[in-house]
Design an enzyme around this catalytic site. Structure first.
Site, PDB file in Angstrom:
ATOM      1  N   ASP A  35       0.807  -1.219   0.000  1.00  0.00           N
ATOM      2  CA  ASP A  35       0.000   0.000   0.000  1.00  0.00           C
ATOM      3  C   ASP A  35       0.831   1.256   0.000  1.00  0.00           C
ATOM      4  OD1 ASP A  35      -2.544  -0.847   0.148  1.00  0.00           O
ATOM      5  OD2 ASP A  35      -2.727  -0.680   2.323  1.00  0.00           O
ATOM      6  N   MET A  70      -8.132   9.374   8.792  1.00  0.00           N
ATOM      7  CA  MET A  70      -8.679   9.754   7.476  1.00  0.00           C
ATOM      8  C   MET A  70      -9.596  10.965   7.566  1.00  0.00           C
ATOM      9  SD  MET A  70      -9.720   5.927   6.127  1.00  0.00           S
ATOM     10  CE  MET A  70     -10.468   5.361   7.654  1.00  0.00           C
ATOM     11  N   LYS A  91      -3.843   2.897  -2.340  1.00  0.00           N
ATOM     12  CA  LYS A  91      -4.971   3.783  -2.569  1.00  0.00           C
ATOM     13  C   LYS A  91      -4.524   5.186  -2.253  1.00  0.00           C
ATOM     14  CE  LYS A  91      -7.664   0.160  -0.555  1.00  0.00           C
ATOM     15  NZ  LYS A  91      -8.285  -0.219   0.723  1.00  0.00           N
TER      16      LYS A  91
HETATM   17  N1  SAH Z   1      -4.829   0.274   9.300  1.00  0.00           N
HETATM   18  C1  SAH Z   1      -4.207   1.551   9.491  1.00  0.00           C
HETATM   19  C2  SAH Z   1      -5.143   2.700   9.189  1.00  0.00           C
HETATM   20  C3  SAH Z   1      -5.577   2.768   7.738  1.00  0.00           C
HETATM   21  S1  SAH Z   1      -6.632   4.115   7.412  1.00  0.00           S
HETATM   22  C4  SAH Z   1      -3.663   1.638  10.914  1.00  0.00           C
HETATM   23  O1  SAH Z   1      -3.964   0.792  11.736  1.00  0.00           O
HETATM   24  O2  SAH Z   1      -2.919   2.580  11.202  1.00  0.00           O
HETATM   25  C5  SAH Z   1      -5.506   5.324   6.785  1.00  0.00           C
HETATM   26  C6  SAH Z   1      -5.370   6.457   7.769  1.00  0.00           C
HETATM   27  O3  SAH Z   1      -4.495   6.064   8.809  1.00  0.00           O
HETATM   28  C7  SAH Z   1      -4.788   7.715   7.218  1.00  0.00           C
HETATM   29  O4  SAH Z   1      -5.734   8.500   6.533  1.00  0.00           O
HETATM   30  C8  SAH Z   1      -4.309   8.403   8.466  1.00  0.00           C
HETATM   31  O5  SAH Z   1      -5.381   8.975   9.153  1.00  0.00           O
HETATM   32  C9  SAH Z   1      -3.836   7.209   9.280  1.00  0.00           C
HETATM   33  N2  SAH Z   1      -2.393   7.004   9.145  1.00  0.00           N
HETATM   34  C10 SAH Z   1      -1.773   5.948   8.628  1.00  0.00           C
HETATM   35  N3  SAH Z   1      -0.430   6.085   8.726  1.00  0.00           N
HETATM   36  C11 SAH Z   1      -0.230   7.270   9.331  1.00  0.00           C
HETATM   37  C12 SAH Z   1       0.925   7.980   9.737  1.00  0.00           C
HETATM   38  N4  SAH Z   1       2.161   7.500   9.533  1.00  0.00           N
HETATM   39  N5  SAH Z   1       0.769   9.168  10.360  1.00  0.00           N
HETATM   40  C13 SAH Z   1      -0.456   9.672  10.587  1.00  0.00           C
HETATM   41  N6  SAH Z   1      -1.579   9.039  10.220  1.00  0.00           N
HETATM   42  C14 SAH Z   1      -1.472   7.856   9.601  1.00  0.00           C
END
Ligand code: SAH
Length: 513
Positions: A46, A183, A68
């Site tokens: 991803d 998100m 995505k």
């Molecule tokens: N499964 C993932 C979340 C996926 S949804 C988890 O557990 O972290 C995607 C969202 O995750 C992004 O829009 C953002 O809000 C958050 N996100 C993922 N990586 C991030 C990062 N390094 N820093 C800040 N937000 C992050």
């Protein structure tokens, strides 16, 4: 294959692994995840899975980006599900490599359901979720004994004003603890307004942490009342976690990652794929973002049998010295030694010289001690040190195909008998990574770190000239600096000692940190 302790058995053909890669810092990935990546035959990754971790994959594993973007799906979820199932059925050991945790707001459950429906075996590997990790790197604990006995993980993707919204903002406003919204940057204004309308104080502290745990991490804070304004005027974008609650206030005291000396600095590391890792690692520890741009690739020699023959001669006493001029040369020698079924004892009849500390370290890793390392890491100094070591002798030089003749010529003119043998080849890459080029042109790269003359030459070829004004240059030593100047680059700092530590220090001084 990389051996990962505690990682469990390798990825099995016919199985889909839903692997959480953690929030971004590859070091936060779990051992099981690493083990599976290192044994997968097919990897679907991803945008938010840590890209560096893909280096663990076997070279022959197929890697497919199914990422995505908020506004555009590279592959629709159904297509991803089908792909995973199809590859598992075709006998692949499939790793679905996801950001954070696969079951936290990540649609991993849909992928698992698709496996169940298709009768394909699957395993879930939880990961550190961004909602907890990004605030932690920003100095914000998501719970606190006095301030927050709980936290809630919430999608910020929904429009809170739509009647069909699943998220209950009235309940969230009353929630006794920290809110972590994923998100949600695009809807921040509506989210903050909904919380205030439902009764949360407009003065409630809020922070957004963007690209948390990576060198690009940025944090912006405010209150429910003013955060939308601040975020919009700063042009702050996804991916970010929105943290709502009093714990945000602890950041003033507990911020640590963003206080590292090179925090926020991007450093171009124009090196070979093989060599860049170590410098990048050292820069990352100091908080910099290493931007790796391969300019030369190391390839195996086309005539390894010549190196094997030369090594056999070494074992038979045909030489007094073996002089190594790069870690790549050492790697090739060690590899051919193994091919011969021999080990370090083959070097018993000779003395070993290394051009500098990096090469000496590579030898040490193979159980070989360089007894001669010149004070300055140049081939000229190496020649001088060898000549000074005693009467003219016989030397073997395992080298790159394009090695400069300085060393050989200097030794021969001092009466030495020198044999050169090709240990590896260096081939220039033909195109600069377009993402790297764009960042350079926009002035988003702060410092270029050159560890050899050939990388300077290749960089200038690839980029089509010197870097834009304002980009700082750090060089590993005088020869590399001279090459810079010859090609129109101004050197801001030169390493001393001429090794990676020295180069890191030069990067710091070039950046004025
Ligand atoms: N499964 C993932 C979340 C996926 S949804 C988890 O557990 O972290 C995607 C969202 O995750 C992004 O829009 C953002 O809000 C958050 N996100 C993922 N990586 C991030 C990062 N390094 N820093 C800040 N937000 C992050």
């Amino acid at each position: 294959m990389v051996t990962i302790p505690f990682g469990g058995p390798p990825a099995q053909p016919g199985t889909v692994y839903l692997v959480g890669g953690g929030p971004g810092d590859p070091g936060l990935m779990g051992l099981r995840a690493a083990r599976l990546l290192a044994s997968a035959t097919f990897v679907a990754y991803d945008r938010l899975s840590p890209p560096e971790a893909l280096a663990l994959c076997p070279a022959e594993a197929e890697q497919v980006y199914v990422g995505k973007l908020p506004d555009r799906h590279a592959l629709a979820q159904e297509e991803i599900n089908e792909l995973l199932v199809a590859r598992a059925r075709a006998g692949d050991a499939v790793v679905r490599f996801k950001g954070g945790d696969p079951f936290v707001l990540g649609r991993g459950s849909e992928e698992a359901s698709a496996c169940v429906a298709a009768g394909v075996a699957f395993e879930v590997v939880p990961g550190v979720t961004a909602g907890v990790a990004a605030p932690a790197y920003a100095g914000i604990p998501v719970t606190h004994r006095v301030m927050a006995p709980a936290f809630a993980v919430v999608t910020g993707h929904e429009d809170p004003t739509k009647p069909e919204a699943q998220v209950d903002y009235a309940a969230l406003a009353r929630f006794p603890g920290t809110l972590l919204l994923y998100m949600g940057v695009g809807r921040l204004r509506a989210i903050a307004a909904a919380l205030v309308a439902a009764g949360r104080e407009a003065t409630t502290p809020v922070a957004l942490v963007r690209w948390g745990t990576t060198p690009r991490q940025q944090t912006i804070s405010g209150t429910l009342g003013d955060i939308a304004e601040r975020v919009e005027s700063a042009g702050f974008t996804n991916p970010a976690i929105i943290v709502v609650g009093d714990v945000v206030g602890l950041r003033d005291e507990l911020s640590w990652f963003e206080r590292r000396p090179l925090y926020g600095l991007s450093v171009l590391v124009p090196r070979t794929r093989h060599q860049a890792g170590e410098l990048s690692e050292r820069l990352r520890v100091l908080g910099a973002e290493p931007v790796e741009a391969p300019t030369i690739a190391i390839q195996a020699s086309r005539t390894p049998q010549l190196l094997r023959a030369a090594l056999t001669d070494v074992g038979n006493g045909a030489y007094d010295w073996v002089a190594l001029t790069s870690a790549n040369g050492v790697a090739a020698v060690v590899e051919q030694l193994a091919e011969l079924g021999r080990d370090a004892r083959l070097f018993a009849p000779v003395r070993l010289a290394a051009v500098g500390p990096g090469t000496a370290e590579a030898l040490a890793a193979a159980g070989l001690r360089a007894e001669l390392v010149p004070p300055t890491a140049t081939t000229g100094e190496l020649a001088a040190a060898l000549v000074a070591s005693g009467p003219p002798a016989r030397a073997l030089l395992p080298r790159a195909d394009i090695a400069t003749p300085t060393l050989t010529e200097a030794l021969r003119s001092a009466g030495w008998r020198v044999d050169e043998v090709e240990a590896y080849r260096t081939v220039p890459v033909t195109e600069l990574d377009p993402g790297v080029r764009q960042r350079l042109e926009l002035g988003e790269i702060d410092v270029l770190a050159f560890a050899s003359s050939s990388t300077v030459r290749n960089f200038v070829d690839l980029f089509g000239g010197p870097p834009p004004a304002g980009t700082r240059v750090a060089s590993i030593g005088p020869v590399t600096s001279q090459t810079c100047r010859d090609l129109g680059l101004q050197v801001d700092a030169e390493a001393d000692p001429h090794d990676l530590d020295g180069l890191v220090a030069a990067v710091r001084s070039a950046a004025g940190r």
